[in-house]
Design a protein around this motif. Structure first.
Motif, mmCIF file in Angstrom:
data_model
loop_
_atom_site.group_PDB
_atom_site.id
_atom_site.type_symbol
_atom_site.label_atom_id
_atom_site.label_comp_id
_atom_site.label_asym_id
_atom_site.label_seq_id
_atom_site.Cartn_x
_atom_site.Cartn_y
_atom_site.Cartn_z
ATOM 1 N N ARG A 1 -55.341 13.310 -50.195
ATOM 2 C CA ARG A 1 -56.780 13.711 -50.332
ATOM 3 C C ARG A 1 -57.478 13.377 -51.586
ATOM 4 N NH1 ARG A 1 -58.338 19.242 -47.809
ATOM 5 N NH2 ARG A 1 -60.187 18.111 -47.566
ATOM 6 N N ARG A 2 -56.501 13.069 -52.723
ATOM 7 C CA ARG A 2 -57.010 12.905 -54.042
ATOM 8 C C ARG A 2 -56.464 11.691 -54.444
ATOM 9 N NH1 ARG A 2 -56.514 17.966 -57.776
ATOM 10 N NH2 ARG A 2 -58.679 18.942 -57.427
ATOM 11 N N PRO A 3 -57.412 10.752 -55.118
ATOM 12 C CA PRO A 3 -56.944 9.550 -55.647
ATOM 13 C C PRO A 3 -55.894 9.471 -56.667
ATOM 14 C CG PRO A 3 -59.198 10.200 -56.487
ATOM 15 C CD PRO A 3 -58.594 11.262 -55.381
ATOM 16 N N ARG A 4 -55.092 8.789 -56.455
ATOM 17 C CA ARG A 4 -53.783 8.949 -57.612
ATOM 18 C C ARG A 4 -54.357 8.063 -59.063
ATOM 19 N NH1 ARG A 4 -49.660 7.128 -53.529
ATOM 20 N NH2 ARG A 4 -49.125 8.966 -52.366
ATOM 21 N N HIS A 5 -53.837 8.674 -60.159
ATOM 22 C CA HIS A 5 -54.498 7.863 -61.247
ATOM 23 C C HIS A 5 -53.389 7.322 -61.824
ATOM 24 C CE1 HIS A 5 -58.186 10.585 -61.523
ATOM 25 N NE2 HIS A 5 -57.360 11.583 -61.170
ATOM 26 N N ARG B 1 -65.935 -5.449 -63.531
ATOM 27 C CA ARG B 1 -65.341 -4.205 -64.164
ATOM 28 C C ARG B 1 -65.673 -3.140 -63.437
ATOM 29 N NH1 ARG B 1 -64.370 -3.214 -70.287
ATOM 30 N NH2 ARG B 1 -62.703 -4.608 -69.761
ATOM 31 N N PHE B 2 -67.248 -2.668 -63.072
ATOM 32 C CA PHE B 2 -67.799 -1.568 -62.559
ATOM 33 C C PHE B 2 -67.446 -1.703 -60.913
ATOM 34 C CE2 PHE B 2 -71.163 0.326 -60.243
ATOM 35 C CZ PHE B 2 -71.466 1.636 -60.542
ATOM 36 N N ASP B 3 -67.413 -2.781 -60.247
ATOM 37 C CA ASP B 3 -67.070 -3.014 -58.938
ATOM 38 C C ASP B 3 -65.748 -2.518 -58.792
ATOM 39 O OD1 ASP B 3 -69.391 -3.751 -58.199
ATOM 40 O OD2 ASP B 3 -69.205 -5.971 -58.002
ATOM 41 N N ALA B 4 -64.653 -2.892 -59.678
ATOM 42 C CA ALA B 4 -63.052 -2.251 -59.574
ATOM 43 C C ALA B 4 -63.026 -1.103 -59.892
ATOM 44 C CB ALA B 4 -62.472 -3.404 -60.672
ATOM 45 N N LEU B 5 -63.979 -0.438 -60.690
ATOM 46 C CA LEU B 5 -63.914 1.134 -60.741
ATOM 47 C C LEU B 5 -64.383 1.697 -59.557
ATOM 48 C CD1 LEU B 5 -63.367 3.520 -62.620
ATOM 49 C CD2 LEU B 5 -65.864 3.195 -63.364
ATOM 50 N N VAL B 6 -65.402 1.395 -59.119
ATOM 51 C CA VAL B 6 -65.863 1.985 -57.832
ATOM 52 C C VAL B 6 -64.998 1.771 -56.785
ATOM 53 C CG1 VAL B 6 -67.626 1.867 -55.907
ATOM 54 C CG2 VAL B 6 -68.371 1.828 -58.365
ATOM 55 N N ASN B 7 -64.559 0.646 -56.492
ATOM 56 C CA ASN B 7 -63.254 0.434 -55.553
ATOM 57 C C ASN B 7 -62.147 1.264 -55.704
ATOM 58 O OD1 ASN B 7 -64.926 -1.613 -54.270
ATOM 59 N ND2 ASN B 7 -63.999 -3.095 -55.053
ATOM 60 N N SER B 8 -61.688 1.656 -56.817
ATOM 61 C CA SER B 8 -60.413 2.532 -57.030
ATOM 62 C C SER B 8 -60.693 3.993 -56.727
ATOM 63 C CB SER B 8 -60.129 2.472 -58.693
ATOM 64 O OG SER B 8 -60.963 3.022 -59.321
ATOM 65 N N LEU B 9 -62.021 4.264 -56.774
ATOM 66 C CA LEU B 9 -62.415 5.599 -56.451
ATOM 67 C C LEU B 9 -62.536 5.646 -54.939
ATOM 68 C CD1 LEU B 9 -65.216 6.165 -59.174
ATOM 69 C CD2 LEU B 9 -63.013 7.088 -59.048
ATOM 70 N N GLU B 10 -62.731 4.771 -54.282
ATOM 71 C CA GLU B 10 -63.040 4.793 -52.651
ATOM 72 C C GLU B 10 -61.619 4.837 -52.023
ATOM 73 O OE1 GLU B 10 -65.233 1.308 -51.780
ATOM 74 O OE2 GLU B 10 -67.192 1.938 -52.211
ATOM 75 N N ILE B 11 -60.571 4.378 -52.710
ATOM 76 C CA ILE B 11 -59.239 4.520 -52.035
ATOM 77 C C ILE B 11 -59.054 6.011 -51.834
ATOM 78 C CG2 ILE B 11 -56.784 4.269 -52.766
ATOM 79 C CD1 ILE B 11 -57.514 1.875 -54.417
ATOM 80 N N GLY B 12 -59.289 6.807 -52.718
ATOM 81 C CA GLY B 12 -59.111 8.317 -52.589
ATOM 82 C C GLY B 12 -59.970 8.874 -51.412
#
Length: 78
Positions: A72-76, A39-50
């Motif tokens: 430039r900003r990650p989409r939520h 779950r933590f890795d998925a969260l980190v990866n979602s932040l790297e997309i931005g």
């Protein structure tokens, strides 16, 4: 997230110690750790997309220049 993990481990161990010795529950705790790690890795990866478009956007691009400002900003999405 660490607090959630600790509370879950405490609850599961307390429940399972009624049926098993605490020393036998290392594998169960390991699986809980794996779930939280994924779950933590998925969260980190979602932040790297931005972060990726920011590095590839070029030097002179402002927020409205060339249509690159939206990347430039990650989409939520959640």
């Amino acid at each position: 997230m660490q607090v959630q993990r600790d509370l879950l481990v405490e609850d599961v161990v307390n429940l399972m110690e009624r049926h098993f010795d605490g020393a036998e529950l290392g594998g169960v705790v390991g699986e809980i750790d794996k779930l939280f790690s994924e779950r933590f890795d998925a969260l980190v990866n979602s932040l790297e997309i931005g972060k990726r478009p920011r590095g590839s956007g070029g030097a002179g691009g402002g927020p409205g220049a060339g249509g690159h400002g939206g990347g430039r900003r990650p989409r939520h999405l959640h």
